[in-house]
Design an enzyme around this catalytic site. Structure first.
Site, mmCIF file in Angstrom:
data_model
loop_
_atom_site.group_PDB
_atom_site.id
_atom_site.type_symbol
_atom_site.label_atom_id
_atom_site.label_comp_id
_atom_site.label_asym_id
_atom_site.label_seq_id
_atom_site.Cartn_x
_atom_site.Cartn_y
_atom_site.Cartn_z
ATOM 1 N N ASP A 118 -5.448 4.765 -9.328
ATOM 2 C CA ASP A 118 -5.234 4.818 -10.785
ATOM 3 C C ASP A 118 -6.020 5.974 -11.391
ATOM 4 O O ASP A 118 -5.555 6.679 -12.282
ATOM 5 C CB ASP A 118 -5.673 3.510 -11.448
ATOM 6 C CG ASP A 118 -4.656 2.398 -11.298
ATOM 7 O OD1 ASP A 118 -3.522 2.675 -10.848
ATOM 8 O OD2 ASP A 118 -4.996 1.246 -11.633
ATOM 9 N N ASP A 164 0.823 -1.210 0.000
ATOM 10 C CA ASP A 164 0.000 0.000 0.000
ATOM 11 C C ASP A 164 0.855 1.258 0.000
ATOM 12 O O ASP A 164 0.495 2.277 -0.602
ATOM 13 C CB ASP A 164 -0.923 0.021 1.222
ATOM 14 C CG ASP A 164 -2.056 -0.983 1.112
ATOM 15 O OD1 ASP A 164 -2.205 -1.597 0.031
ATOM 16 O OD2 ASP A 164 -2.790 -1.154 2.105
ATOM 17 N N ASP A 182 2.371 0.846 -10.135
ATOM 18 C CA ASP A 182 1.101 0.147 -10.353
ATOM 19 C C ASP A 182 1.322 -1.345 -10.563
ATOM 20 O O ASP A 182 0.454 -2.153 -10.250
ATOM 21 C CB ASP A 182 0.385 0.755 -11.561
ATOM 22 C CG ASP A 182 -1.022 0.221 -11.714
ATOM 23 O OD1 ASP A 182 -1.735 0.154 -10.700
ATOM 24 O OD2 ASP A 182 -1.407 -0.151 -12.835
ATOM 25 N N VAL A 188 3.778 1.611 -1.421
ATOM 26 C CA VAL A 188 4.270 1.784 -2.796
ATOM 27 C C VAL A 188 3.170 2.385 -3.669
ATOM 28 O O VAL A 188 3.421 3.277 -4.493
ATOM 29 C CB VAL A 188 4.746 0.436 -3.372
ATOM 30 C CG1 VAL A 188 5.083 0.560 -4.863
ATOM 31 C CG2 VAL A 188 5.964 -0.057 -2.595
ATOM 32 N N THR A 189 1.936 1.912 -3.492
ATOM 33 C CA THR A 189 0.810 2.433 -4.255
ATOM 34 C C THR A 189 0.633 3.926 -4.019
ATOM 35 O O THR A 189 0.471 4.710 -4.967
ATOM 36 C CB THR A 189 -0.495 1.707 -3.857
ATOM 37 O OG1 THR A 189 -0.334 0.304 -4.021
ATOM 38 C CG2 THR A 189 -1.656 2.182 -4.713
ATOM 39 N N GLY A 248 1.494 -4.662 -6.989
ATOM 40 C CA GLY A 248 0.799 -5.930 -7.201
ATOM 41 C C GLY A 248 1.721 -7.121 -7.024
ATOM 42 O O GLY A 248 1.328 -8.138 -6.433
#
EC number: 2.7.8.-
Length: 210
Positions: A91, A29, A66, A31-32, A70
């Site tokens: 996104d 999270d 992105d 990194v997101t 994942g």
């Protein structure tokens, strides 16, 4: 969304980095969120100043988060609905920032209204493409179809924005944004038609089941 072959390639590419970050205690999270902040800064700081090339380079340094988040989630065994929700929501933030930054520049100091207007159109239609799929899937339909997926739209936009920053005619970006707007509109139509077809099949099958 990246197609299956591209996603497999980037998964292999980013797996070592993902393992390293997990060893350091970095959460997917994080990194997101950091990736999204980087894209937003690149788009809303560099683009409105006319720094199209450097803005593109700055965004590119963060946009692959992105994929990285994942990969990290799968390696950590923490993939789930929350991560999917956060990733999808951010996104939309990234996409909006990119097209908004272009809009501010080209409708302002960049003084090229056609490009600015088309950037607005791409932003709005891109949101509609995503909403159509999200709403369809929330209702239980399969809506993963269309010629203008998010990854393709973003990559093409950034490539031509960077090239314009290096001296390519701004009309090249204008044409690209126009084509993306048309492709996005077609994608919305494809998704509406897909859901309508599935809904009709569902209604047809219901009496037979009764």
């Amino acid at each position: 969304m990246l197609n299956r072959h591209a996603r497999a390639f980037f998964t292999r590419l980013f797996t070592p980095t993902a393992r390293l970050l997990l060893r350091w205690g970095v959460a997917p999270d994080t990194v997101t969120i950091v990736g999204t902040l980087g894209v937003v800064v690149g788009a809303l700081v560099f683009f409105p100043l006319g720094e199209l090339f450097w803005g593109t380079m700055f965004i590119t340094a963060f946009v692959f988060s992105d994929v990285l988040d994942g990969v990290m989630a799968r390696l950590a065994g923490s993939s789930g609905r929350w991560g999917n929700f956060l990733d999808s929501t951010l996104d939309r933030v990234q996409d909006t920032a990119v097209f908004l930054g272009l809009t501010v520049w080209f409708l302002g100091a960049g003084d090229h209204p056609p490009t600015g207007v088309l950037a607005v159109a791409c932003m709005a239609l891109g949101m509609l493409v995503s909403y159509a799929r999200a709403k369809a899937e929330a209702l239980g339909f399969d809506c993963n179809t269309g010629i203008a997926e998010r990854a393709e739209r973003l990559v093409v936009t950034l490539v031509f924005t960077g090239l314009v920053g290096l001296g390519l005619s701004v009309w090249a970006l204008t044409v690209v944004l126009g084509l993306l707007a048309v492709a996005s509109a077609i994608t919305v139509g494809q998704r509406v038609a897909t859901v309508h077809r599935q809904s009709a099949q569902e209604r047809t099958a219901s009496p037979a089941q009764d």
